[in-house]
Design an enzyme around this catalytic site. Structure first.
Site, PDB file in Angstrom:
ATOM      1  N   ARG A 234       0.844  -1.187   0.000  1.00  0.00           N
ATOM      2  CA  ARG A 234       0.000   0.000   0.000  1.00  0.00           C
ATOM      3  C   ARG A 234       0.881   1.239   0.000  1.00  0.00           C
ATOM      4  O   ARG A 234       1.867   1.307   0.740  1.00  0.00           O
ATOM      5  CB  ARG A 234      -0.918   0.019   1.224  1.00  0.00           C
ATOM      6  CG  ARG A 234      -2.134  -0.883   1.107  1.00  0.00           C
ATOM      7  CD  ARG A 234      -3.123  -0.322   0.088  1.00  0.00           C
ATOM      8  NE  ARG A 234      -4.261  -1.198  -0.143  1.00  0.00           N
ATOM      9  CZ  ARG A 234      -4.343  -2.080  -1.131  1.00  0.00           C
ATOM     10  NH1 ARG A 234      -3.322  -2.231  -1.959  1.00  0.00           N
ATOM     11  NH2 ARG A 234      -5.418  -2.806  -1.300  1.00  0.00           N
ATOM     12  N   GLU A 263      -2.674   7.788  -6.622  1.00  0.00           N
ATOM     13  CA  GLU A 263      -2.727   7.025  -7.874  1.00  0.00           C
ATOM     14  C   GLU A 263      -3.938   7.458  -8.695  1.00  0.00           C
ATOM     15  O   GLU A 263      -4.990   7.738  -8.134  1.00  0.00           O
ATOM     16  CB  GLU A 263      -2.811   5.525  -7.573  1.00  0.00           C
ATOM     17  CG  GLU A 263      -1.606   4.983  -6.842  1.00  0.00           C
ATOM     18  CD  GLU A 263      -1.745   3.511  -6.486  1.00  0.00           C
ATOM     19  OE1 GLU A 263      -2.758   2.883  -6.880  1.00  0.00           O
ATOM     20  OE2 GLU A 263      -0.848   2.993  -5.814  1.00  0.00           O
ATOM     21  N   HIS A 282       0.457  -0.171 -10.025  1.00  0.00           N
ATOM     22  CA  HIS A 282      -0.429  -0.902  -9.101  1.00  0.00           C
ATOM     23  C   HIS A 282      -0.999  -2.153  -9.779  1.00  0.00           C
ATOM     24  O   HIS A 282      -2.211  -2.371  -9.807  1.00  0.00           O
ATOM     25  CB  HIS A 282      -1.555  -0.004  -8.598  1.00  0.00           C
ATOM     26  CG  HIS A 282      -2.175  -0.515  -7.329  1.00  0.00           C
ATOM     27  ND1 HIS A 282      -2.773   0.316  -6.407  1.00  0.00           N
ATOM     28  CD2 HIS A 282      -2.286  -1.765  -6.815  1.00  0.00           C
ATOM     29  CE1 HIS A 282      -3.240  -0.409  -5.381  1.00  0.00           C
ATOM     30  NE2 HIS A 282      -2.950  -1.676  -5.624  1.00  0.00           N
TER      31      HIS A 282
END
Length: 316
Positions: A234, A263, A282
């Protein structure tokens, strides 16, 4: 009564396995993929007519939940759920579920890929060749190095096993050691300070907490100046300003990041301009196989809750 299931996970589509599962159960999937900015009215209306949701990682706020009186369940097609206001969900009687165990091998393989990319300077090599050059700088080997693993859940266990198989010394910092399984794989448990101070590669596999980042300026100061930070967990685990300072000062040697605090990455994030940083979008858990498992598990969780059953991966 509404039977609508809102799906914001962008890799789930009409006609796929999840769509079929839901429709066979008398439910009506409605697709509204994440990945674009939603206005405030759209956010509030997103779940307003739904009884369930299969959700991506975009924020799900108290206000959105309060505007969804029929909502019974939110299932994350993944492990992380820090994007959901858990307190609000609990207060409103909305079940929140995740899908543990569906993507840990994919995440571990990405962590290894980032380690190799940093060790062999692949970002610089790819860019150099694309520009017509032929870079021949020496990289380093992983064998014989120390891998520090923060967290020993499924992905932490998987990367620890990969590191051991490559001939790395593996140190694990966790509140839940499992000495029996670790001894046979040559894995050692250590406290946090020992792990970060010994690691040549420090890889994060812990849950996002509600408190401050886990990796901060003091952490970088305690690491080897030849160390590399790997984060596939994370973005909130790492203080990015402290990371940028540590990279610029030489307190650590590099970083491989699949997750960021914001993001998609913003244009003025200076980490994207650094030669000793490898950034991916990601996608650690985004393999074909892991997506299939995650989608099916999330759909089953929604079905279970609506059938008054207790699903696997219950958060609240």
């Amino acid at each position: 009564m509404s039977n609508r299931i809102v799906i914001t996970t962008d890799y789930l589509h009409p006609g796929d396995t999840v769509d079929t599962m839901l429709r066979e159960h008398g439910l009506e999937p409605l697709y509204s993929p994440a990945g674009r900015a939603r206005g405030s009215e759209e956010r509030l209306a997103l779940f307003s007519e739904a009884v369930g949701a299969i959700a991506a990682s975009e924020p799900i706020t108290r206000e959105m939940l309060a505007a969804a009186p029929r909502l019974k369940v939110i299932a994350r097609a993944g492990v992380g759920y820090d994007n959901v206001d858990i307190d609000a969900a609990r207060e409103l009687g909305i079940r929140v579920c995740n899908t543990p165990g569906v993507n840990h091998h994919a995440v571990a393989e990405m962590a290894l890929a980032l380690m190799l990319a940093c060790a062999r300077r692949l970002g610089e090599v790819f860019a150099g060749v694309a520009e017509g050059g032929w870079p021949r700088e020496a990289g380093t080997e992983l064998r014989g190095k120390t891998l520090g693993v923060i967290g020993y859940g499924p992905s932490g266990r998987a990367i620890a096993a990969l590191g051991s198989a490559l001939g790395m010394r593996v140190l694990v910092s966790t509140a839940h050691p499992d000495s029996d399984s670790a001894q046979s794989a040559g894995i050692e448990f250590a406290d946090f300070d020992t792990t970060i101070g010994s690691a040549d590669y420090l890889t994060l596999h812990s849950r996002a907490g509600r408190n401050d980042p886990v990796i901060v300026a003091e952490t970088f100061a305690a690491m080897k100046n030849s160390a590399v930070l790997i984060n596939t967990a994370r973005g909130s685990l790492v203080d990015e300003e402290a990371l940028l300072s540590a990279l610029n000062s030489g307190a650590i040697a590099g970083a491989g990041l699949d997750v960021l605090q914001q993001e998609p990455i913003v244009a003025d994030n200076l980490l994207r301009t650094m030669d000793n940083v490898v950034i991916t979008s990601h996608l650690a858990g985004q393999t074909v196989e892991a997506r299939e498992r995650a989608g099916v598990a999330a759909a089953q969780a929604v079905i279970d809750v609506l059938d008054a059953k207790t699903p696997k991966g219950t958060v609240v």
